[in-house]
Structures are given as structure tokens and as C-alpha cells.
Design an enzyme around this catalytic site. Structure first.
Site, PDB file in Angstrom:
ATOM      1  CE1 TYR A  19      -3.512  -2.291   0.179  1.00  0.00           C
ATOM      2  CE2 TYR A  19      -2.493  -3.296   1.694  1.00  0.00           C
ATOM      3  CZ  TYR A  19      -3.549  -3.340   0.790  1.00  0.00           C
ATOM      4  OH  TYR A  19      -4.286  -4.488   0.801  1.00  0.00           O
ATOM      5  N   GLY A  21       4.943   2.981  -0.667  1.00  0.00           N
ATOM      6  CA  GLY A  21       6.196   2.884  -1.459  1.00  0.00           C
ATOM      7  C   GLY A  21       5.731   2.972  -2.927  1.00  0.00           C
ATOM      8  N   GLY A  23       3.993   2.515  -6.369  1.00  0.00           N
ATOM      9  CA  GLY A  23       3.079   1.515  -6.499  1.00  0.00           C
ATOM     10  C   GLY A  23       1.852   1.064  -5.435  1.00  0.00           C
ATOM     11  CG  HIS A  30       2.647  11.361  -1.675  1.00  0.00           C
ATOM     12  ND1 HIS A  30       3.877  11.149  -1.539  1.00  0.00           N
ATOM     13  CD2 HIS A  30       2.621  12.933  -1.343  1.00  0.00           C
ATOM     14  CE1 HIS A  30       4.527  12.100  -1.173  1.00  0.00           C
ATOM     15  NE2 HIS A  30       3.964  13.112  -0.681  1.00  0.00           N
ATOM     16  CG  ASP A  31       4.382   7.137  -4.675  1.00  0.00           C
ATOM     17  OD1 ASP A  31       5.005   7.956  -3.835  1.00  0.00           O
ATOM     18  OD2 ASP A  31       4.338   5.703  -4.870  1.00  0.00           O
ATOM     19  CG  ASP A  65       3.565  16.619   0.893  1.00  0.00           C
ATOM     20  OD1 ASP A  65       3.609  15.642  -0.137  1.00  0.00           O
ATOM     21  OD2 ASP A  65       4.497  17.083   1.208  1.00  0.00           O
TER      22      ASP A  65
END
EC number: 3.1.1.4
Length: 98
Positions: A19, A21, A23, A30-31, A65
């Protein structure tokens, strides 16, 4: 920066299950927003995060964020320490693309 209001984001969420990191679910948006940390104005009042005035880019990063922090806060009740540093090889299915 805002993720600190939920938990210290790096050790608790950076490699958490499938969930967070690259992917991950809560971290996915966020990524996609950006790939580096930046400094921007914000405040926390009565548990609500408010992004302050800054450059257009700072405001956009702050909003990324803020959304991620609120997603993680909603998921706190289901947090399981056993999923910290969870191996990617145990995750099933393709990762979404931005």
C-alpha cells in the site's frame, strides 16, 4: 513534511505492505504528484491541514502531501506492524500508472 502529522512517514510507511512505496494505494497519488521533497508553508489547526500561500508549485506539492496525509490518517486503524518492510514479491497484480 505534512505526513509527519500522522506518524513518522519514512519508517512507518515507506515500505509498508503493498500500500505504500512505489505502486502503493494511499501513496499512489502522492508518488504521481512529485518525486522529491520540497519546503512549503502549511499549518495544522484542530487536526486539519491547511496549505499556506507560496509559489504555484509549492501550493501544488503541499496539496499532494495533504491528500496523502489524510489518506494515511483514515487508514491508521488498520495499520499492522507485520507489513512493515513487506517484500514486493508478495504483492499481486499490476501496479497502476499515473
Amino acid at each position: 513534511h505534512l505526513l509527519q502529522f500522522n506518524k513518522n512517514a519514512i519508517p512507518f510507511y515507506a515500505f509498508y505492505g503493498c500500500y505504500c512505496g512505489w505502486g502503493g494505494r494511499c501513496c499512489f497519488v502522492h508518488d504521481c504528484c512529485y518525486g522529491k521533497w520540497d519546503i512549503y508553508p502549511y499549518s495544522l489547526k484542530s487536526g486539519y491541514i491547511t496549505c499556506g500561500k507560496g509559489t504555484w508549485c509549492e501550493e501544488q506539492i503541499c496539496e499532494c502531501d495533504r491528500v496523502a496525509a489524510e489518506c494515511l490518517r483514515r487508514s491508521l486503524s488498520t495499520y499492522k506492524y507485520g507489513y512493515m518492510f513487506y517484500p514486493d514479491s508478495r504483492c499481486r497484480g499490476p501496479s497502476e500508472t499515473c
